[in-house]
Motif scaffolding. Structure first.
Motif, PDB file in Angstrom:
ATOM      1  N   LYS A  62       0.849  -1.188   0.000  1.00  0.00           N
ATOM      2  CA  LYS A  62       0.000   0.000   0.000  1.00  0.00           C
ATOM      3  C   LYS A  62       0.886   1.241   0.000  1.00  0.00           C
ATOM      4  O   LYS A  62       2.007   1.212   0.485  1.00  0.00           O
ATOM      5  CB  LYS A  62      -0.907   0.027   1.237  1.00  0.00           C
ATOM      6  CG  LYS A  62      -1.987  -1.046   1.267  1.00  0.00           C
ATOM      7  CD  LYS A  62      -2.854  -0.901   2.501  1.00  0.00           C
ATOM      8  CE  LYS A  62      -3.947  -1.969   2.552  1.00  0.00           C
ATOM      9  NZ  LYS A  62      -4.945  -1.786   1.494  1.00  0.00           N
ATOM     10  N   ASN A  63       0.347   2.342  -0.562  1.00  0.00           N
ATOM     11  CA  ASN A  63       1.123   3.573  -0.462  1.00  0.00           C
ATOM     12  C   ASN A  63       0.975   4.145   0.944  1.00  0.00           C
ATOM     13  O   ASN A  63       0.097   3.737   1.712  1.00  0.00           O
ATOM     14  CB  ASN A  63       0.705   4.597  -1.532  1.00  0.00           C
ATOM     15  CG  ASN A  63      -0.736   5.047  -1.383  1.00  0.00           C
ATOM     16  OD1 ASN A  63      -1.192   5.377  -0.293  1.00  0.00           O
ATOM     17  ND2 ASN A  63      -1.466   5.070  -2.491  1.00  0.00           N
ATOM     18  N   LEU A  64       1.832   5.072   1.295  1.00  0.00           N
ATOM     19  CA  LEU A  64       1.912   5.563   2.668  1.00  0.00           C
ATOM     20  C   LEU A  64       0.598   6.187   3.123  1.00  0.00           C
ATOM     21  O   LEU A  64       0.158   5.983   4.259  1.00  0.00           O
ATOM     22  CB  LEU A  64       3.052   6.585   2.767  1.00  0.00           C
ATOM     23  CG  LEU A  64       3.606   6.870   4.162  1.00  0.00           C
ATOM     24  CD1 LEU A  64       4.025   5.589   4.855  1.00  0.00           C
ATOM     25  CD2 LEU A  64       4.773   7.836   4.071  1.00  0.00           C
ATOM     26  N   VAL A  89       9.092  -1.653  -7.420  1.00  0.00           N
ATOM     27  CA  VAL A  89       8.031  -1.131  -6.553  1.00  0.00           C
ATOM     28  C   VAL A  89       8.065   0.398  -6.590  1.00  0.00           C
ATOM     29  O   VAL A  89       9.109   0.998  -6.344  1.00  0.00           O
ATOM     30  CB  VAL A  89       8.209  -1.627  -5.101  1.00  0.00           C
ATOM     31  CG1 VAL A  89       7.099  -1.081  -4.212  1.00  0.00           C
ATOM     32  CG2 VAL A  89       8.216  -3.152  -5.061  1.00  0.00           C
ATOM     33  N   PRO A  90       6.928   1.047  -6.882  1.00  0.00           N
ATOM     34  CA  PRO A  90       6.893   2.514  -6.967  1.00  0.00           C
ATOM     35  C   PRO A  90       7.307   3.181  -5.661  1.00  0.00           C
ATOM     36  O   PRO A  90       7.118   2.626  -4.574  1.00  0.00           O
ATOM     37  CB  PRO A  90       5.423   2.817  -7.286  1.00  0.00           C
ATOM     38  CG  PRO A  90       4.876   1.551  -7.865  1.00  0.00           C
ATOM     39  CD  PRO A  90       5.627   0.439  -7.198  1.00  0.00           C
ATOM     40  N   ALA A  91       7.863   4.367  -5.780  1.00  0.00           N
ATOM     41  CA  ALA A  91       8.289   5.126  -4.603  1.00  0.00           C
ATOM     42  C   ALA A  91       7.093   5.402  -3.696  1.00  0.00           C
ATOM     43  O   ALA A  91       5.992   5.690  -4.160  1.00  0.00           O
ATOM     44  CB  ALA A  91       8.939   6.436  -5.036  1.00  0.00           C
ATOM     45  N   GLY A  92       7.312   5.311  -2.370  1.00  0.00           N
ATOM     46  CA  GLY A  92       6.256   5.573  -1.406  1.00  0.00           C
ATOM     47  C   GLY A  92       5.427   4.360  -1.051  1.00  0.00           C
ATOM     48  O   GLY A  92       4.522   4.450  -0.217  1.00  0.00           O
ATOM     49  N   THR A  93       5.735   3.212  -1.658  1.00  0.00           N
ATOM     50  CA  THR A  93       4.998   1.978  -1.370  1.00  0.00           C
ATOM     51  C   THR A  93       5.684   1.216  -0.241  1.00  0.00           C
ATOM     52  O   THR A  93       6.905   1.157  -0.180  1.00  0.00           O
ATOM     53  CB  THR A  93       4.920   1.093  -2.632  1.00  0.00           C
ATOM     54  OG1 THR A  93       4.315   1.838  -3.690  1.00  0.00           O
ATOM     55  CG2 THR A  93       4.094  -0.157  -2.373  1.00  0.00           C
ATOM     56  N   VAL A 113       7.442   0.580   9.401  1.00  0.00           N
ATOM     57  CA  VAL A 113       7.402   0.170   7.994  1.00  0.00           C
ATOM     58  C   VAL A 113       8.668   0.612   7.259  1.00  0.00           C
ATOM     59  O   VAL A 113       9.290   1.616   7.616  1.00  0.00           O
ATOM     60  CB  VAL A 113       6.165   0.752   7.275  1.00  0.00           C
ATOM     61  CG1 VAL A 113       4.880   0.173   7.851  1.00  0.00           C
ATOM     62  CG2 VAL A 113       6.149   2.282   7.350  1.00  0.00           C
ATOM     63  N   THR A 114       9.034  -0.168   6.239  1.00  0.00           N
ATOM     64  CA  THR A 114      10.123   0.184   5.324  1.00  0.00           C
ATOM     65  C   THR A 114       9.500   0.570   3.986  1.00  0.00           C
ATOM     66  O   THR A 114       8.687  -0.168   3.439  1.00  0.00           O
ATOM     67  CB  THR A 114      11.085  -0.999   5.130  1.00  0.00           C
ATOM     68  OG1 THR A 114      11.607  -1.386   6.405  1.00  0.00           O
ATOM     69  CG2 THR A 114      12.238  -0.618   4.207  1.00  0.00           C
ATOM     70  N   ILE A 115       9.883   1.736   3.476  1.00  0.00           N
ATOM     71  CA  ILE A 115       9.263   2.313   2.280  1.00  0.00           C
ATOM     72  C   ILE A 115      10.176   2.170   1.060  1.00  0.00           C
ATOM     73  O   ILE A 115      11.392   2.290   1.157  1.00  0.00           O
ATOM     74  CB  ILE A 115       8.964   3.815   2.502  1.00  0.00           C
ATOM     75  CG1 ILE A 115       8.171   4.027   3.788  1.00  0.00           C
ATOM     76  CG2 ILE A 115       8.221   4.408   1.313  1.00  0.00           C
ATOM     77  CD1 ILE A 115       6.820   3.408   3.788  1.00  0.00           C
ATOM     78  N   SER A 116       9.565   1.917  -0.094  1.00  0.00           N
ATOM     79  CA  SER A 116      10.333   1.867  -1.345  1.00  0.00           C
ATOM     80  C   SER A 116      10.708   3.275  -1.786  1.00  0.00           C
ATOM     81  O   SER A 116       9.888   4.196  -1.735  1.00  0.00           O
ATOM     82  CB  SER A 116       9.516   1.192  -2.448  1.00  0.00           C
ATOM     83  OG  SER A 116      10.156   1.335  -3.705  1.00  0.00           O
ATOM     84  N   ARG A 117      11.950   3.430  -2.199  1.00  0.00           N
ATOM     85  CA  ARG A 117      12.426   4.691  -2.757  1.00  0.00           C
ATOM     86  C   ARG A 117      12.236   4.713  -4.278  1.00  0.00           C
ATOM     87  O   ARG A 117      12.507   5.705  -4.936  1.00  0.00           O
ATOM     88  CB  ARG A 117      13.905   4.872  -2.406  1.00  0.00           C
ATOM     89  CG  ARG A 117      14.419   6.299  -2.551  1.00  0.00           C
ATOM     90  CD  ARG A 117      15.902   6.399  -2.256  1.00  0.00           C
ATOM     91  NE  ARG A 117      16.185   6.284  -0.845  1.00  0.00           N
ATOM     92  CZ  ARG A 117      16.969   5.363  -0.311  1.00  0.00           C
ATOM     93  NH1 ARG A 117      17.535   4.446  -1.078  1.00  0.00           N
ATOM     94  NH2 ARG A 117      17.198   5.328   0.976  1.00  0.00           N
ATOM     95  N   GLY A 118      11.755   3.576  -4.811  1.00  0.00           N
ATOM     96  CA  GLY A 118      11.592   3.462  -6.258  1.00  0.00           C
ATOM     97  C   GLY A 118      12.896   3.083  -6.931  1.00  0.00           C
ATOM     98  O   GLY A 118      13.920   2.875  -6.277  1.00  0.00           O
ATOM     99  N   GLY A 119      12.887   2.963  -8.255  1.00  0.00           N
ATOM    100  CA  GLY A 119      14.095   2.625  -9.010  1.00  0.00           C
ATOM    101  C   GLY A 119      14.944   3.856  -9.282  1.00  0.00           C
ATOM    102  O   GLY A 119      14.449   4.974  -9.287  1.00  0.00           O
ATOM    103  N   GLU A 120      16.220   3.643  -9.470  1.00  0.00           N
ATOM    104  CA  GLU A 120      17.119   4.737  -9.825  1.00  0.00           C
ATOM    105  C   GLU A 120      17.137   4.900 -11.341  1.00  0.00           C
ATOM    106  O   GLU A 120      17.483   3.982 -12.064  1.00  0.00           O
ATOM    107  CB  GLU A 120      18.537   4.457  -9.321  1.00  0.00           C
ATOM    108  CG  GLU A 120      18.655   4.512  -7.809  1.00  0.00           C
ATOM    109  CD  GLU A 120      20.092   4.411  -7.359  1.00  0.00           C
ATOM    110  OE1 GLU A 120      20.982   4.864  -8.114  1.00  0.00           O
ATOM    111  OE2 GLU A 120      20.327   3.875  -6.273  1.00  0.00           O
TER     112      GLU A 120
END
Length: 257
Positions: A62-64, A89-93, A113-120
């Motif tokens: 889920k997003n934040l 995984v999209p940033a903020g997920t 929770v640990t959040i995805s920063r997205g891809g570089e």
């Protein structure tokens, strides 16, 4: 001499009495403090145990914003415990949660929770004209990987310099993407004809070349406000293509409107 001794004894007796009084006061305060501490702990324990146990919701993926809404419905708090780069995984997920979903915990528990920063996202550098070693350094600096290196004859680039790359300069790619290179092997052997690069050059230069090589030059004119008249803006075949067996080539020339 006797008066001084009596005064000293009286003083010592007074000190002892005062010490006993302080000791009694200290003991009373200690008892009160202990009683207060004990009562406070009992109250806190009672409050904690009065909270019901609830199964933690699943907020992974889920997003934040949605995760905060979800945990709030159950009386939980939310705290970000870290971020990780994740290409998929999209940033903020949310990638992970602690406690995990389905665990029974007291109401009011904070879920970390640990959040995805997205891809570089990396921009591919322009490697044309560089040596292989220089191109390798440029790719490593951009966190990209040099792939297959092939050679071909060239009339537009010096030997051992990059003439083409299979991912164009400026393209957005993921970190560690592979870029294949084509390197000049120098001038072609006798009997092989390669197409020169006439882009941004005057039509006269292409005309002289075609007469010298015995190749027909097909000319198309196109109105343009960006180029001076007589400047070649497109050509076919592209530079360095083998045209040994071709009888003609095509160029498009700018014409001022």
């Amino acid at each position: 001499m006797g008066k001084k001794v009596i005064s000293f004894l009286e003083f010592e007796l007074g000190v002892n009495l005062l010490a006993k009084k302080f000791l009694k006061v200290f003991i009373v305060l200690a008892v009160i403090g202990f009683a207060f501490y004990f009562a406070f702990n009992m109250i806190m324990i009672s409050l904690v145990h009065s909270k019901k146990e609830i199964s933690t919701p699943n907020i992974v993926e889920k997003n934040l914003y949605n995760a905060i809404e979800e945990v709030s419905k159950y009386g939980f708090g939310l705290k970000m415990d870290g971020e990780e780069t994740n290409q998929n995984v999209p940033a903020g997920t949310i990638l992970r949660q602690n406690p995990p979903a389905g665990m029974y915990v007291r109401e009011g528990k904070v879920i970390k929770v640990t959040i995805s920063r997205g891809g570089e996202i990396i921009y591919v550098p322009n490697l044309i004209g560089q040596s292989i070693r220089s191109a390798d350094i440029s790719l490593r600096t951009a966190t990209l990987v040099m792939g297959e290196v092939t050679k071909r004859y060239s009339v537009v680039a010096d030997k051992d310099t990059i003439v083409a790359q299979d991912i164009a300069a400026g393209t957005k790619v993921d970190k560690d993407s592979v870029v294949n290179l084509i390197v000049s092997d120098g001038q072609p052997p006798e009997g092989m004809i390669l197409m020169p690069d006439f882009i941004n050059k005057n039509l006269q230069e292409a005309t002289e070349w075609s007469l010298q090589m015995g190749i027909v030059l097909n000319i198309t004119k196109e109105e343009s406000s960006e180029f001076d008249s007589g400047i070649i803006i497109r050509q076919y075949p592209e530079p360095d293509r083998d045209i040994t067996d071709l009888k003609s080539v095509n160029v498009t020339v700018a014409e001022r409107s």
